[in-house]
Design an enzyme around this catalytic site. Sequence first.
Site, PDB file in Angstrom:
ATOM      1  N   LYS A 161      -3.410   0.838  -5.106  1.00 17.06           N
ATOM      2  CA  LYS A 161      -3.379  -0.630  -4.964  1.00 17.06           C
ATOM      3  C   LYS A 161      -3.079  -1.261  -6.330  1.00 17.06           C
ATOM      4  O   LYS A 161      -2.354  -0.670  -7.116  1.00 17.06           O
ATOM      5  CB  LYS A 161      -4.688  -1.122  -4.338  1.00 17.06           C
ATOM      6  CG  LYS A 161      -5.001  -0.343  -3.044  1.00 17.06           C
ATOM      7  CD  LYS A 161      -6.108  -0.910  -2.227  1.00 17.06           C
ATOM      8  CE  LYS A 161      -6.278  -0.058  -0.969  1.00 17.06           C
ATOM      9  NZ  LYS A 161      -7.319  -0.543  -0.087  1.00 17.06           N
TER      10      LYS A 161
ATOM     11  N   ASN B  45      -3.812   5.712  -2.678  1.00 20.18           N
ATOM     12  CA  ASN B  45      -3.206   4.388  -2.757  1.00 20.18           C
ATOM     13  C   ASN B  45      -3.978   3.621  -3.820  1.00 20.18           C
ATOM     14  O   ASN B  45      -5.084   3.143  -3.579  1.00 20.18           O
ATOM     15  CB  ASN B  45      -3.310   3.697  -1.390  1.00 20.18           C
ATOM     16  CG  ASN B  45      -2.866   2.248  -1.439  1.00 20.18           C
ATOM     17  OD1 ASN B  45      -2.259   1.808  -2.412  1.00 20.18           O
ATOM     18  ND2 ASN B  45      -3.171   1.500  -0.384  1.00 20.18           N
TER      19      ASN B  45
ATOM     20  N   GLU C  84      -5.127   3.273   9.907  1.00 19.45           N
ATOM     21  CA  GLU C  84      -6.179   2.706   9.072  1.00 19.45           C
ATOM     22  C   GLU C  84      -6.822   1.516   9.777  1.00 19.45           C
ATOM     23  O   GLU C  84      -6.288   0.407   9.729  1.00 19.45           O
ATOM     24  CB  GLU C  84      -5.596   2.212   7.743  1.00 19.45           C
ATOM     25  CG  GLU C  84      -4.897   3.282   6.950  1.00 19.45           C
ATOM     26  CD  GLU C  84      -4.847   2.911   5.467  1.00 19.45           C
ATOM     27  OE1 GLU C  84      -5.431   3.648   4.680  1.00 19.45           O
ATOM     28  OE2 GLU C  84      -4.254   1.888   5.121  1.00 19.45           O
TER      29      GLU C  84
ATOM     30  N   GLY D  45     -12.055  -0.162   2.449  1.00 18.80           N
ATOM     31  CA  GLY D  45     -12.802  -0.707   1.320  1.00 18.80           C
ATOM     32  C   GLY D  45     -14.187  -1.211   1.686  1.00 18.80           C
ATOM     33  O   GLY D  45     -14.825  -1.904   0.908  1.00 18.80           O
TER      34      GLY D  45
ATOM     35  N   GLU E  68      -3.284  -4.727   3.857  1.00 17.68           N
ATOM     36  CA  GLU E  68      -3.433  -5.811   2.872  1.00 17.68           C
ATOM     37  C   GLU E  68      -2.142  -6.615   2.757  1.00 17.68           C
ATOM     38  O   GLU E  68      -2.170  -7.831   2.551  1.00 17.68           O
ATOM     39  CB  GLU E  68      -3.866  -5.218   1.516  1.00 17.68           C
ATOM     40  CG  GLU E  68      -5.333  -4.846   1.555  1.00 17.68           C
ATOM     41  CD  GLU E  68      -5.711  -3.672   0.680  1.00 17.68           C
ATOM     42  OE1 GLU E  68      -4.948  -3.305  -0.228  1.00 17.68           O
ATOM     43  OE2 GLU E  68      -6.795  -3.104   0.930  1.00 17.68           O
TER      44      GLU E  68
ATOM     45  N   SER F  35     -12.009   4.218   3.843  1.00 25.84           N
ATOM     46  CA  SER F  35     -13.241   4.787   3.287  1.00 25.84           C
ATOM     47  C   SER F  35     -13.338   6.303   3.458  1.00 25.84           C
ATOM     48  O   SER F  35     -14.412   6.825   3.712  1.00 25.84           O
ATOM     49  CB  SER F  35     -14.465   4.078   3.875  1.00 25.84           C
ATOM     50  OG  SER F  35     -14.411   2.692   3.572  1.00 25.84           O
TER      51      SER F  35
ATOM     52  N   HIS G 116       1.032  -1.753   4.768  1.00 30.05           N
ATOM     53  CA  HIS G 116      -0.410  -1.659   4.536  1.00 30.05           C
ATOM     54  C   HIS G 116      -1.082  -2.932   5.037  1.00 30.05           C
ATOM     55  O   HIS G 116      -0.531  -4.025   4.930  1.00 30.05           O
ATOM     56  CB  HIS G 116      -0.700  -1.457   3.047  1.00 30.05           C
ATOM     57  CG  HIS G 116      -2.129  -1.124   2.805  1.00 30.05           C
ATOM     58  ND1 HIS G 116      -3.096  -2.097   2.721  1.00 30.05           N
ATOM     59  CD2 HIS G 116      -2.763   0.071   2.692  1.00 30.05           C
ATOM     60  CE1 HIS G 116      -4.277  -1.498   2.553  1.00 30.05           C
ATOM     61  NE2 HIS G 116      -4.102  -0.196   2.525  1.00 30.05           N
TER      62      HIS G 116
HETATM   63  P1  PGA Z   1     -10.174   2.716   1.083  1.00 25.20           P
HETATM   64  O1  PGA Z   1      -8.673   2.212   1.272  1.00 25.20           O
HETATM   65  O2  PGA Z   1     -10.109   4.236   0.994  1.00 25.20           O
HETATM   66  O3  PGA Z   1     -10.634   2.079  -0.200  1.00 25.20           O
HETATM   67  O4  PGA Z   1     -10.944   2.275   2.266  1.00 25.20           O
HETATM   68  C1  PGA Z   1      -7.787   2.891   2.108  1.00 25.20           C
HETATM   69  C2  PGA Z   1      -6.453   2.171   2.112  1.00 25.20           C
HETATM   70  O5  PGA Z   1      -6.451   0.938   2.030  1.00 25.20           O
HETATM   71  O6  PGA Z   1      -5.396   2.810   2.191  1.00 25.20           O
END
Ligand code: PGA
Length: 250
Positions: free
Chosen positions: A11, A9, A166, A172, A96, A212, A94
């Site tokens: 982003k 992803n 998630e 992140g 976010e 992560s 997601h």
């Molecule tokens: P990350 O993000 O691997 O940077 O923690 C995962 C995601 O948001 O899908």
Amino acid sequence: MKRPIIAGNWKMNNNKEETKALIKEIAPLVKDASCEVVVCVPFTSIETARKAARGTNIQLGAQNVHWANNGAFTGEISASMLTELKVKYVIVGHSERRQYFGETDETVNKRAKAALKAGMKVIICVGETLEEREAGKTAEVVMRQTEIALKDITKQELKRVVIAYEPVWAIGTGRTATPEDADDTIKFIRKVVRKYYGRSSGQSIRIQYGGSMKPSNVKELMAMPQIDGGLIGGASLKAEDFAKIVNYDK
Ligand code: PGA
């Protein structure tokens, strides 16, 4: 046997030039992957990514989709606009989007249904915040998110659904859920799916872990019986790291 799926992803990262370079770098490194390999790129990079990935085993994904075919929805992109660009996967819900852009369980459901109707596969994201986890509400939250996201999706359509568990506090942050915690919650999500679609769907639906995931922890996460893949943010932006994750079984 289910085929694991590792999806990057990106982003809001990588313009067209960077997209082309990254895909060209990833492609030879993942060509022998036994899992499905997907990259979910920004809308403006889709066409470039498609061309760069042509003839490789990298599948193309987007990061959001609107539920209407067209109309007065400033800033949105419809499912047919994505399928026209040969997009195979789309992420919906997601965290976010939920946190920063007012996404609700209901809009996640509408987006997922529209993408499925258009023939795409969807990656539906669910997961609890730190506050919810600490209040002991993880199961309650992922149950609600999963139930509403899947509302009115048929058993046939469910075959094109991937769920990404998630935990928001792991995204992140460098903090990863323990493999056991991730596995337990995913097992619970399977139960929710089973309640509506039956035992075999509960078993066969692919559920990824996200938050992560990186080269140093992918092996132990993927070794867990309930985890069928990963949704990778930060580590998907570096070809070498992403390839190591994709090649977790090599
Ligand atoms: P990350 O993000 O691997 O940077 O923690 C995962 C995601 O948001 O899908």
